[in-house]
Design a protein around this motif. Structure first.
Motif, PDB file in Angstrom:
ATOM      1  N   GLY A 224     -42.889  23.028  -9.793  1.00 54.67           N
ATOM      2  CA  GLY A 224     -41.413  23.704  -8.781  1.00 54.67           C
ATOM      3  C   GLY A 224     -41.606  23.403  -7.497  1.00 54.67           C
ATOM      4  O   GLY A 224     -41.063  23.795  -6.657  1.00 54.67           O
ATOM      5  N   MET A 225     -41.355  22.099  -7.697  1.00 58.53           N
ATOM      6  CA  MET A 225     -41.112  20.932  -6.088  1.00 58.53           C
ATOM      7  C   MET A 225     -39.977  20.016  -6.586  1.00 58.53           C
ATOM      8  O   MET A 225     -39.850  19.501  -7.957  1.00 58.53           O
ATOM      9  N   VAL A 226     -39.057  19.704  -5.865  1.00 65.93           N
ATOM     10  CA  VAL A 226     -37.948  18.510  -6.300  1.00 65.93           C
ATOM     11  C   VAL A 226     -38.337  17.552  -5.714  1.00 65.93           C
ATOM     12  O   VAL A 226     -38.534  17.538  -3.896  1.00 65.93           O
ATOM     13  N   ARG A 227     -38.417  16.560  -6.106  1.00 63.06           N
ATOM     14  CA  ARG A 227     -38.383  14.956  -5.615  1.00 63.06           C
ATOM     15  C   ARG A 227     -37.422  14.344  -5.322  1.00 63.06           C
ATOM     16  O   ARG A 227     -36.884  13.936  -6.609  1.00 63.06           O
ATOM     17  N   ILE A 228     -36.441  13.931  -4.869  1.00 63.23           N
ATOM     18  CA  ILE A 228     -35.532  13.151  -4.041  1.00 63.23           C
ATOM     19  C   ILE A 228     -35.757  11.931  -3.235  1.00 63.23           C
ATOM     20  O   ILE A 228     -36.474  11.488  -2.568  1.00 63.23           O
ATOM     21  N   MET A 229     -35.256  10.785  -3.984  1.00 59.92           N
ATOM     22  CA  MET A 229     -35.429   9.684  -3.704  1.00 59.92           C
ATOM     23  C   MET A 229     -34.044   9.210  -3.163  1.00 59.92           C
ATOM     24  O   MET A 229     -32.768   8.887  -3.798  1.00 59.92           O
ATOM     25  N   ALA A 230     -34.222   8.832  -1.712  1.00 59.81           N
ATOM     26  CA  ALA A 230     -32.464   8.105  -1.251  1.00 59.81           C
ATOM     27  C   ALA A 230     -32.692   6.997  -0.336  1.00 59.81           C
ATOM     28  O   ALA A 230     -33.403   6.392  -0.269  1.00 59.81           O
ATOM     29  N   THR A 231     -31.271   6.333  -0.958  1.00 59.81           N
ATOM     30  CA  THR A 231     -31.471   5.425  -0.013  1.00 59.81           C
ATOM     31  C   THR A 231     -30.188   5.319   0.488  1.00 59.81           C
ATOM     32  O   THR A 231     -29.213   6.188   0.224  1.00 59.81           O
ATOM     33  N   LEU A 232     -30.394   4.571   2.017  1.00 56.50           N
ATOM     34  CA  LEU A 232     -29.226   4.406   3.202  1.00 56.50           C
ATOM     35  C   LEU A 232     -28.601   3.137   3.686  1.00 56.50           C
ATOM     36  O   LEU A 232     -29.958   2.382   3.754  1.00 56.50           O
ATOM     37  N   TYR A 233     -27.593   3.017   2.425  1.00 57.01           N
ATOM     38  CA  TYR A 233     -26.941   1.571   2.956  1.00 57.01           C
ATOM     39  C   TYR A 233     -26.378   1.399   4.184  1.00 57.01           C
ATOM     40  O   TYR A 233     -25.518   2.067   4.939  1.00 57.01           O
ATOM     41  N   VAL A 234     -26.633  -0.236   4.870  1.00 57.02           N
ATOM     42  CA  VAL A 234     -26.419  -0.294   5.816  1.00 57.02           C
ATOM     43  C   VAL A 234     -25.299  -1.612   6.056  1.00 57.02           C
ATOM     44  O   VAL A 234     -26.277  -2.312   5.057  1.00 57.02           O
ATOM     45  N   GLU A 235     -24.221  -2.361   6.875  1.00 52.44           N
ATOM     46  CA  GLU A 235     -24.041  -3.388   6.838  1.00 52.44           C
ATOM     47  C   GLU A 235     -25.194  -4.836   7.769  1.00 52.44           C
ATOM     48  O   GLU A 235     -24.437  -5.967   7.150  1.00 52.44           O
ATOM     49  N   ARG A 236     -26.003  -4.540   8.662  1.00 55.84           N
ATOM     50  CA  ARG A 236     -26.173  -5.140   9.647  1.00 55.84           C
ATOM     51  C   ARG A 236     -27.834  -4.851   9.610  1.00 55.84           C
ATOM     52  O   ARG A 236     -29.037  -3.967   8.935  1.00 55.84           O
ATOM     53  N   GLU A 237     -28.512  -5.838   9.393  1.00 60.04           N
ATOM     54  CA  GLU A 237     -30.303  -5.715   9.532  1.00 60.04           C
ATOM     55  C   GLU A 237     -30.412  -4.715  11.084  1.00 60.04           C
ATOM     56  O   GLU A 237     -31.196  -4.372  11.456  1.00 60.04           O
ATOM     57  N   GLN A 268     -35.573  25.461  -2.806  1.00 56.28           N
ATOM     58  CA  GLN A 268     -36.642  25.566  -3.592  1.00 56.28           C
ATOM     59  C   GLN A 268     -37.242  24.240  -2.383  1.00 56.28           C
ATOM     60  O   GLN A 268     -36.896  23.747  -1.781  1.00 56.28           O
ATOM     61  N   HIS A 269     -38.792  24.371  -2.698  1.00 55.18           N
ATOM     62  CA  HIS A 269     -39.572  23.164  -1.941  1.00 55.18           C
ATOM     63  C   HIS A 269     -39.157  21.451  -2.121  1.00 55.18           C
ATOM     64  O   HIS A 269     -38.841  21.702  -3.307  1.00 55.18           O
ATOM     65  N   VAL A 270     -39.525  21.292  -1.367  1.00 54.28           N
ATOM     66  CA  VAL A 270     -38.681  19.272  -1.316  1.00 54.28           C
ATOM     67  C   VAL A 270     -39.546  18.386  -1.273  1.00 54.28           C
ATOM     68  O   VAL A 270     -39.439  18.398  -0.147  1.00 54.28           O
ATOM     69  N   TYR A 271     -39.651  17.310  -2.065  1.00 51.18           N
ATOM     70  CA  TYR A 271     -40.259  16.237  -1.271  1.00 51.18           C
ATOM     71  C   TYR A 271     -39.534  14.916  -1.234  1.00 51.18           C
ATOM     72  O   TYR A 271     -39.120  15.013  -2.340  1.00 51.18           O
ATOM     73  N   LEU A 272     -39.046  14.706  -0.038  1.00 53.28           N
ATOM     74  CA  LEU A 272     -38.338  13.565   0.327  1.00 53.28           C
ATOM     75  C   LEU A 272     -38.136  12.420   0.626  1.00 53.28           C
ATOM     76  O   LEU A 272     -39.134  11.919   1.605  1.00 53.28           O
ATOM     77  N   ASP A 273     -38.222  11.373   0.460  1.00 53.50           N
ATOM     78  CA  ASP A 273     -38.459   9.826   0.455  1.00 53.50           C
ATOM     79  C   ASP A 273     -36.893   9.321   0.176  1.00 53.50           C
ATOM     80  O   ASP A 273     -36.200   8.417   0.100  1.00 53.50           O
TER      81      ASP A 273
END
Length: 296
Positions: A224-237, A268-273
């Motif tokens: 009953g929960m949506v698990r979302i894994m997302a990556t944020l890509y950047v250009e520099r440290e 829906q309920h979300v778990y976001l990473d």
């Protein structure tokens, strides 16, 4: 058969300078929040399609990135979307802001030579006096005398019904291209990434938002929960450090705001990473941009 009973369908492409209200108008016309909206320029990176159906029509809208002079390859690709949109449309909506006089000469020249119907849409008339509205109308009609003109306020919904009727009338008589209950040709993952990117635009300053690409690595429904894994890509440290913030506070806040907006969107309920990775100079790398969906 009566014209009123015939089915009209076609592709309507929405172009204009950055920040003239393309995303707001797109959402008004489609009736759903498909395009992210912020006060910052270059909000729309991709070509976003929304589909509107009636008993006797189907309109496939494309909201294009704002017209600009490219500073790096990703912006060159964004402008290719705009150029391509002039060739594959059944109708073009050219959106300008009331009082605005700036335009791209190459785009105007192409529009002047085109046989494709054009509706010149003058937005934000709610913020203008009648004199300013009249002057703006005269300015743009002189540049595009063959275009039909509609003055609107996308934010207030003013004259949207008039614009919709003019769009339907100018589309070819044609059966629908998509199932009648389909809202967009974009997958849910795409809109999840756009929601996160909107929150980045709102929470970070200067160049940071424009250097980030959001990729949804996992979207899974579990108990009953949506698990979302997302990556944020950047250009520099240094950009990675700013995104994360002191003690992880910045990315924590980003996650809280993004999760709330995603839950509202998918109901829906979300778990976001969220995680952050450095992909050096990705906005100038053709292969990486193709992987991120910037190829035509």
């Amino acid at each position: 058969m009566n014209t009123e009973q015939q089915h009209h369908a076609g592709f309507v492409n929405l172009i204009g300078n950055p920040n003239v209200g393309k995303s707001t108008l797109m959402n008004q016309l489609v009736g759903e929040r498909l395009s992210i909206i912020t006060a910052k320029a270059q909000t729309t990176r991709h070509r976003i399609r929304g589909i509107v159906d009636g008993d006797n029509f189907q309109i496939i809208y494309s909201a294009l990135p704002g017209i600009l002079t490219p500073a790096y390859k990703m912006q060159e690709m964004m402008m290719r979307f705009v150029t391509e949109s002039l060739q594959d449309a059944d109708l073009i909506l050219y959106l300008v802001e009331c009082g605005e006089t700036k335009y791209d000469e190459q785009i105007i020249e192409k529009l002047q030579k085109m046989e494709t119907p054009i509706i010149l849409v003058i937005n934000k008339i709610d913020k203008s006096t009648p004199e300013q509205a009249a002057a703006s109308l005269a300015h743009w009609q002189a540049l595009l005398p063959h275009a039909e003109t509609v003055q609107i306020s996308a934010l207030q919904g003013l004259n949207i019904d008039v614009l919709l009727q003019k769009i339907i009338e100018r589309l070819p008589i044609c059966p629908p291209y998509f199932p009648k209950d389909q809202l967009t040709d974009r997958p849910t993952r795409f809109f999840i990434s756009e929601i996160i990117r909107e929150k980045i635009l709102l929470n970070y300053k200067k160049e940071i938002p424009y250097s980030v690409e959001v990729v949804i690595d996992e979207y899974k429904e579990i108990d009953g929960m949506v698990r979302i894994m997302a990556t944020l890509y950047v250009e520099r440290e240094t950009q990675k450090s700013i995104i994360i913030g002191k003690g992880g506070q910045a990315i924590k806040q980003l996650g809280i705001e993004s999760r709330a907006a995603i839950e509202e969107f998918i109901e829906q309920h979300v778990y976001l990473d969220l995680s952050v990775k450095v992909l050096k100079d990705w906005r100038n790398n053709d292969l990486i941009m193709k992987k991120f969906g910037y190829s035509l």
